[in-house]
Design an enzyme around this catalytic site. Structure first.
Site, PDB file in Angstrom:
ATOM      1  CE  LYS A 102      36.334  44.691  47.042  1.00 24.13           C
ATOM      2  NZ  LYS A 102      37.098  44.272  46.039  1.00 24.13           N
ATOM      3  CB  ALA A 111      31.297  44.757  45.982  1.00 21.90           C
ATOM      4  CD1 TRP A 118      34.883  41.064  39.740  1.00 21.31           C
ATOM      5  CD2 TRP A 118      33.240  39.900  40.944  1.00 21.31           C
ATOM      6  NE1 TRP A 118      35.648  40.342  40.721  1.00 21.31           N
ATOM      7  CE2 TRP A 118      34.675  39.519  41.497  1.00 21.31           C
ATOM      8  CE3 TRP A 118      32.199  39.516  41.327  1.00 21.31           C
ATOM      9  CZ2 TRP A 118      34.661  38.762  42.233  1.00 21.31           C
ATOM     10  CZ3 TRP A 118      32.310  38.215  42.319  1.00 21.31           C
ATOM     11  CH2 TRP A 118      33.562  38.055  42.901  1.00 21.31           C
ATOM     12  CG  ASP A 160      27.644  41.660  43.930  1.00 15.96           C
ATOM     13  OD1 ASP A 160      27.684  41.592  44.912  1.00 15.96           O
ATOM     14  OD2 ASP A 160      28.617  41.368  42.972  1.00 15.96           O
TER      15      ASP A 160
HETATM   16  C1  LMR Z   1      38.376  42.969  41.897  1.00 15.03           C
HETATM   17  O1  LMR Z   1      37.135  42.962  41.090  1.00 15.03           O
HETATM   18  O2  LMR Z   1      39.054  43.289  41.649  1.00 15.03           O
HETATM   19  C2  LMR Z   1      37.762  42.528  43.592  1.00 15.03           C
HETATM   20  O3  LMR Z   1      36.631  42.454  43.595  1.00 15.03           O
HETATM   21  C3  LMR Z   1      38.520  41.424  43.973  1.00 15.03           C
HETATM   22  C4  LMR Z   1      38.420  40.171  43.295  1.00 15.03           C
HETATM   23  O4  LMR Z   1      38.160  39.345  43.987  1.00 15.03           O
HETATM   24  O5  LMR Z   1      38.247  40.113  41.886  1.00 15.03           O
END
Ligand code: LMR
Length: 392
Positions: free
Chosen positions: A242, A209, A126, A207
């Site tokens: 989410k 999410a 991410w 992590d």
């Molecule tokens: C994403 O990866 O699109 C989500 O987790 C939103 C973000 O905050 O980046």
């Protein structure tokens, strides 16, 4: 003073959100930011969330401060959801969203470690992971993770890179539904990684999410639970954005299973201190909604059923898009879409192709060609697939 501020650009996910919002075209398709959309393209509020909120409105008697790390009932509910039944002492801390949890976990690592401890990130990860680590000035290293040729894990590369980690380093793992690739660790991968981390004295920062979006609530946590149970300590960062659809309420939590009760007390105090420095008390409303759902059997059953429906919708979109792309391209290039998990997959397109898809076809994806499968509907799957095939 303000004139000396360095210019800051938004990251590619946030830039894309803005571009999409500003695009006047009616047929535009949003496969960008990681937000769930239903078959009508809406981001719904879970029925259980509505119920829990109305219960709180009717029964809550005070908005006075909670503890610095949030409410103990929230810690217990999240620990149960993520870690299952465990005897381990667990330090816990409510945070503003999963991003807040990542930030506070990294702050804790920095506090514990001085400058030498590195945090290892999968490649890719991410985009905000690297950004937060760099902002904190924590040394960062990268390990190979995604094998673009198979759409799965580059196991040899991962092992070779983590063999370079020094005792005390931290390894960031995605608990499930890897963002951005959807390429998840198998139970055997979790077991192998646990052995590697134990042997090299590395600490996992996991992590999580998207629990519930991959193979189901329990299956999505099984790998991390086995790892946490086998290692002396770990950090788990959790998002309620989410899987409870509470994006704007900012529900998050750090869970830190500790070696013993002495470490528990120190870690809990450090987390409280870090919250105090950043925002004092964490937000409570969303955390209380989550706690109410998880501890009220009817609400929990309703939430689990709705979440399962979302998971199945995403899986069906995966199958349909893979099938459509196979039909249009006559190749298996996108077959891995079906095996990957959660909201995201990377299509392996160039930045130019991604730009053309956005500008010429109104199909929005992140510049590394990450798509959010939940952004597709029965009506848009053929349209998106045709656009993608046209740009190959
Ligand atoms: C994403 O990866 O699109 C989500 O987790 C939103 C973000 O905050 O980046």
């Amino acid at each position: 003073m303000f004139e000396s501020l360095p210019p800051r650009e938004e990251d590619s996910i946030l830039r894309l959100m803005k571009l999409f919002a500003d695009d006047p075209r009616v047929g535009k398709i949003d496969l960008g930011v990681g937000v769930y959309h239903d078959a009508q393209g809406r981001t719904p509020i879970f029925a259980a969330v509505k119920e829990a909120e109305s219960l709180l409105v009717r029964t809550q008697e005070s908005k006075g401060y909670t503890g610095l790390t949030g409410a103990p009932e929230f810690h217990a509910a999240m620990a149960g959801l993520v870690l299952g039944t465990t005897e381990q002492p667990i330090a816990a801390c409510a945070t503003p969203g999963g991003t807040g949890a990542v930030r506070q976990a990294l702050e804790l690592i920095k506090l514990a470690a001085g400058p030498a401890r590195r945090v290892w990130l999968p490649n890719p990860s991410w985009i905000n992971h690297a950004s937060i680590i760099d902002t904190l000035g924590i040394p960062r290293a990268t390990y190979r993770y995604f094998d673009a040729a198979t759409g799965g894990i580059d196991r040899a590369g991962l092992r070779a890179d983590l063999a370079e980690a020094r005792p005390g380093d931290v390894v960031l793992l995605h608990g499930c539904c890897h963002n951005p690739t959807g390429a998840d660790l198998t139970p055997q991968d979790w077991a192998d990684l646990t052995a590697l981390l134990a042997e090299r004295q590395l600490t996992p920062l996991i992590d999580l999410a998207y629990q519930g979006f991959g193979n189901g609530l329990e299956a999505d946590a099984a790998g991390l639970r086995a790892m946490v149970a086998a290692l002396p300590e770990a950090l788990v960062t959790v998002s309620g954005s989410k899987n409870f659809g509470l994006y704007r309420e900012r529900v998050g939590c750090v869970l830190a299973p500790c070696k013993n009760t002495a470490h528990l007390a120190t870690t809990q105090a450090a987390l409280a201190w870090l919250n105090r420095q950043a925002y004092a008390f964490p937000p409570d409303h969303g955390a209380r909604v989550v706690t109410t759902i998880l501890t009220t059997p009817e609400l929990r059953a309703s939430w689990e059923a709705e979440l399962d429906g979302m998971r199945l919708r995403i899986a069906a979109n995966r199958t349909a898009l893979a099938g459509e792309l196979r039909r249009l391209t006559g190749s298996d290039r996108f077959a891995a879409l079906q095996d990957q998990k959660g909201m995201f997959s990377c299509l392996g397109l160039s930045t130019d192709q991604v730009t053309k898809l956005r500008e010429d076809h109104g199909v929005y994806m992140v510049e590394d060609s990450r798509i959010n499968l939940a952004g597709l509907t029965d009506a848009t799957i053929p349209v998106a697939a045709e656009a993608i095939a046209a740009e190959l």
